[in-house]
Motif scaffolding. Sequence first.
Motif, PDB file in Angstrom:
ATOM      1  N   MET A   1     -23.406 -18.651  -9.606  1.00  0.00           N
ATOM      2  CA  MET A   1     -22.222 -17.817  -9.331  1.00  0.00           C
ATOM      3  C   MET A   1     -22.100 -16.785 -10.433  1.00  0.00           C
ATOM      4  O   MET A   1     -22.241 -17.086 -11.597  1.00  0.00           O
ATOM      5  N   SER A   2     -21.802 -15.524 -10.015  1.00  0.00           N
ATOM      6  CA  SER A   2     -21.707 -14.445 -10.988  1.00  0.00           C
ATOM      7  C   SER A   2     -20.390 -14.505 -11.708  1.00  0.00           C
ATOM      8  O   SER A   2     -19.445 -15.186 -11.279  1.00  0.00           O
ATOM      9  N   ASP A   3     -20.326 -13.755 -12.815  1.00  0.00           N
ATOM     10  CA  ASP A   3     -19.085 -13.731 -13.594  1.00  0.00           C
ATOM     11  C   ASP A   3     -17.934 -13.097 -12.834  1.00  0.00           C
ATOM     12  O   ASP A   3     -16.764 -13.364 -13.118  1.00  0.00           O
ATOM     13  N   ALA A   4     -18.235 -12.199 -11.890  1.00  0.00           N
ATOM     14  CA  ALA A   4     -17.168 -11.479 -11.166  1.00  0.00           C
ATOM     15  C   ALA A   4     -16.629 -12.281 -10.010  1.00  0.00           C
ATOM     16  O   ALA A   4     -15.775 -11.826  -9.271  1.00  0.00           O
ATOM     17  N   THR A   5     -17.158 -13.522  -9.839  1.00  0.00           N
ATOM     18  CA  THR A   5     -16.704 -14.338  -8.713  1.00  0.00           C
ATOM     19  C   THR A   5     -16.095 -15.614  -9.253  1.00  0.00           C
ATOM     20  O   THR A   5     -16.638 -16.273 -10.123  1.00  0.00           O
ATOM     21  N   SER A   6     -14.929 -15.960  -8.737  1.00  0.00           N
ATOM     22  CA  SER A   6     -14.251 -17.182  -9.184  1.00  0.00           C
ATOM     23  C   SER A   6     -14.856 -18.388  -8.499  1.00  0.00           C
ATOM     24  O   SER A   6     -15.695 -18.269  -7.603  1.00  0.00           O
ATOM     25  N   ALA A   7     -14.399 -19.546  -8.921  1.00  0.00           N
ATOM     26  CA  ALA A   7     -14.913 -20.772  -8.342  1.00  0.00           C
ATOM     27  C   ALA A   7     -14.581 -20.880  -6.873  1.00  0.00           C
ATOM     28  O   ALA A   7     -15.308 -21.494  -6.092  1.00  0.00           O
ATOM     29  N   ALA A   8     -13.501 -20.284  -6.455  1.00  0.00           N
ATOM     30  CA  ALA A   8     -13.097 -20.352  -5.047  1.00  0.00           C
ATOM     31  C   ALA A   8     -13.855 -19.379  -4.181  1.00  0.00           C
ATOM     32  O   ALA A   8     -13.684 -19.339  -2.971  1.00  0.00           O
ATOM     33  N   GLY A   9     -14.678 -18.550  -4.776  1.00  0.00           N
ATOM     34  CA  GLY A   9     -15.459 -17.601  -4.005  1.00  0.00           C
ATOM     35  C   GLY A   9     -14.859 -16.228  -3.882  1.00  0.00           C
ATOM     36  O   GLY A   9     -15.462 -15.347  -3.268  1.00  0.00           O
ATOM     37  N   SER A  10     -13.642 -15.960  -4.438  1.00  0.00           N
ATOM     38  CA  SER A  10     -13.015 -14.633  -4.352  1.00  0.00           C
ATOM     39  C   SER A  10     -13.324 -13.861  -5.630  1.00  0.00           C
ATOM     40  O   SER A  10     -13.537 -14.454  -6.683  1.00  0.00           O
ATOM     41  N   PRO A  11     -13.392 -12.546  -5.525  1.00  0.00           N
ATOM     42  CA  PRO A  11     -13.681 -11.728  -6.709  1.00  0.00           C
ATOM     43  C   PRO A  11     -12.660 -11.973  -7.803  1.00  0.00           C
ATOM     44  O   PRO A  11     -11.456 -12.121  -7.550  1.00  0.00           O
ATOM     45  N   ALA A  12     -13.126 -12.003  -9.050  1.00  0.00           N
ATOM     46  CA  ALA A  12     -12.236 -12.302 -10.172  1.00  0.00           C
ATOM     47  C   ALA A  12     -11.254 -11.191 -10.431  1.00  0.00           C
ATOM     48  O   ALA A  12     -10.188 -11.414 -11.011  1.00  0.00           O
ATOM     49  N   PHE A  13     -11.574  -9.927 -10.044  1.00  0.00           N
ATOM     50  CA  PHE A  13     -10.696  -8.803 -10.347  1.00  0.00           C
ATOM     51  C   PHE A  13      -9.604  -8.600  -9.286  1.00  0.00           C
ATOM     52  O   PHE A  13      -8.808  -7.688  -9.372  1.00  0.00           O
ATOM     53  N   VAL A  14      -9.575  -9.411  -8.229  1.00  0.00           N
ATOM     54  CA  VAL A  14      -8.536  -9.328  -7.205  1.00  0.00           C
ATOM     55  C   VAL A  14      -7.412 -10.269  -7.578  1.00  0.00           C
ATOM     56  O   VAL A  14      -7.624 -11.479  -7.717  1.00  0.00           O
ATOM     57  N   SER A  15      -6.206  -9.725  -7.751  1.00  0.00           N
ATOM     58  CA  SER A  15      -5.063 -10.541  -8.146  1.00  0.00           C
ATOM     59  C   SER A  15      -4.472 -11.236  -6.929  1.00  0.00           C
ATOM     60  O   SER A  15      -4.324 -10.641  -5.861  1.00  0.00           O
ATOM     61  N   THR A  16      -4.161 -12.459  -7.095  1.00  0.00           N
ATOM     62  CA  THR A  16      -3.526 -13.233  -6.018  1.00  0.00           C
ATOM     63  C   THR A  16      -2.053 -13.488  -6.306  1.00  0.00           C
ATOM     64  O   THR A  16      -1.388 -14.190  -5.555  1.00  0.00           O
ATOM     65  N   THR A  17      -1.546 -12.884  -7.385  1.00  0.00           N
ATOM     66  CA  THR A  17      -0.141 -13.072  -7.755  1.00  0.00           C
ATOM     67  C   THR A  17       0.713 -11.912  -7.230  1.00  0.00           C
ATOM     68  O   THR A  17       0.348 -10.756  -7.379  1.00  0.00           O
ATOM     69  N   THR A  18       1.841 -12.220  -6.582  1.00  0.00           N
ATOM     70  CA  THR A  18       2.757 -11.198  -6.057  1.00  0.00           C
ATOM     71  C   THR A  18       3.795 -10.861  -7.122  1.00  0.00           C
ATOM     72  O   THR A  18       4.481 -11.755  -7.637  1.00  0.00           O
ATOM     73  N   PHE A  19       3.904  -9.580  -7.441  1.00  0.00           N
ATOM     74  CA  PHE A  19       4.869  -9.145  -8.453  1.00  0.00           C
ATOM     75  C   PHE A  19       6.150  -8.629  -7.779  1.00  0.00           C
ATOM     76  O   PHE A  19       6.113  -8.060  -6.683  1.00  0.00           O
ATOM     77  N   GLU A  20       7.250  -8.816  -8.444  1.00  0.00           N
ATOM     78  CA  GLU A  20       8.533  -8.316  -7.937  1.00  0.00           C
ATOM     79  C   GLU A  20       8.561  -6.790  -8.020  1.00  0.00           C
ATOM     80  O   GLU A  20       7.997  -6.206  -8.939  1.00  0.00           O
ATOM     81  N   PRO A  21       9.215  -6.129  -7.052  1.00  0.00           N
ATOM     82  CA  PRO A  21       9.323  -4.652  -7.104  1.00  0.00           C
ATOM     83  C   PRO A  21      10.013  -4.193  -8.386  1.00  0.00           C
ATOM     84  O   PRO A  21      11.024  -4.772  -8.801  1.00  0.00           O
ATOM     85  N   GLN A  22       9.468  -3.184  -9.002  1.00  0.00           N
ATOM     86  CA  GLN A  22      10.008  -2.666 -10.237  1.00  0.00           C
ATOM     87  C   GLN A  22      10.871  -1.422  -9.975  1.00  0.00           C
ATOM     88  O   GLN A  22      10.619  -0.671  -9.028  1.00  0.00           O
ATOM     89  N   PRO A  23      11.903  -1.202 -10.767  1.00  0.00           N
ATOM     90  CA  PRO A  23      12.739  -0.002 -10.586  1.00  0.00           C
ATOM     91  C   PRO A  23      11.942   1.252 -10.912  1.00  0.00           C
ATOM     92  O   PRO A  23      10.968   1.203 -11.674  1.00  0.00           O
ATOM     93  N   PRO A  24      12.321   2.405 -10.322  1.00  0.00           N
ATOM     94  CA  PRO A  24      11.598   3.653 -10.612  1.00  0.00           C
ATOM     95  C   PRO A  24      11.794   4.047 -12.063  1.00  0.00           C
ATOM     96  O   PRO A  24      12.728   3.599 -12.736  1.00  0.00           O
ATOM     97  N   PRO A  25      10.927   4.871 -12.583  1.00  0.00           N
ATOM     98  CA  PRO A  25      11.074   5.304 -13.981  1.00  0.00           C
ATOM     99  C   PRO A  25      12.428   5.969 -14.217  1.00  0.00           C
ATOM    100  O   PRO A  25      12.955   6.674 -13.349  1.00  0.00           O
ATOM    101  N   ALA A  26      12.978   5.726 -15.371  1.00  0.00           N
ATOM    102  CA  ALA A  26      14.305   6.267 -15.682  1.00  0.00           C
ATOM    103  C   ALA A  26      14.323   7.783 -15.671  1.00  0.00           C
ATOM    104  O   ALA A  26      15.353   8.405 -15.419  1.00  0.00           O
TER     105      ALA A  26
END
Length: 385
Positions: A1-26
């Motif tokens: 398995m290459s370094d760019a692939t995780s153990a689950a088989g998905s690319p390491a650079f793809v985030s699976t975490t959902t972030f909360e919407p951020q306010p627009p710049p002040a």
Amino acid sequence: MSDATSAAGSPAFVSTTTFEPQPPPAATTGVLGWLKKNLFSSVTNSILTVLAVLLVLWVLPGVLRFMIFDAVWTGTDRNACLEANVGRHVGACWPFVETRLQYFIYGQYPVDERWRVNLTGLLAAIGIVWLLWPKIGAKGWGILYFFVAFPLLAFWLLVGGFFGLVHVPTNLWGGILVTLVIAVVGIVASLPLGVLLALGRRSRMPIARTISVMYIEFWRGVPLITVLFMANVMLPLFLPEGWRPDSLLRVLVGVALFWSAYMAEVVRGGLQAIPKGQYEGAQALGLNYSYMLIFIILPQALRLVIPSIVNTFIALFKDTTLVAIVGIFDFLKTIEASIPDPNWATPVTYYTGYAFAAIFFWICCFSMSRYSQSLERRLDTGYKR
């Protein structure tokens, strides 16, 4: 398995975490965002904003001192507005305006008959609110009232001479009464006449087009003051002996004819902005020429040129002051006639009178401008705050 692939088989650079919407710049919201967008969006706008602020800071304090802080608010004669009597620097002499206010409004209209002017103003206000307030229905009846019934009632009330009312000649009229009469008659007469002239100029009939072009170019080629002099001084020389139309009536006709030429060019601009497909679509529906203009073309054309129409109305309203040159006692003329009054002759009386006139004209013109902007927003003509 290459370094760019995780153990689950998905690319390491793809985030699976959902972030909360951020306010627009002040910098793009709130007061700072509005300032940056509207006043400091570029170097040129920033320089102009700074210069404008400096100009306001230079002019505004003096205006406020004269109009409010150093002004005299109570008094019965000129002694209340003299620095020697007050013991300080004197600004506007508002008791002068309060004392002469009736004259500024009615001129020499008989005191016992001024209720007729007030009633006419009330009837005019009813018609204007009826037509301009969108929440009031029955606009067809409102148009019939304001353009047919109200002129007849206003003529009967103001002039009199029949049905039990005393005749009041127009040489006794003056002040705001005359200014509003000239402005309202000019506005009401110039718009429909301008529409007819614009249609005539675009007509395929050579006679109608030629007459319209000659009319428009003639009236646009002479200054308004020349028209007023011709109507008030020269016209009686060409009329039969003993027939001399009322001086105010001559001015009203001259103002209406003059501004109808400018209104015609405004409306013509709106007509030229209508795509050819609108004409073809109306013809495809089987509409004749009259119905096509009334229901399809003119509503769109007039909606497109609302800013220009209101701008013409404002210019007409301000140009009513020119009638003072030919002896008509409009609002400005009553102020000029009151300044030499020995009971109120002070160094600040002159400036106070014209300051009051400036306030009156600014309120009227600003109101027309703001209503125009609200009408554009309501009709969605592309207006942006």
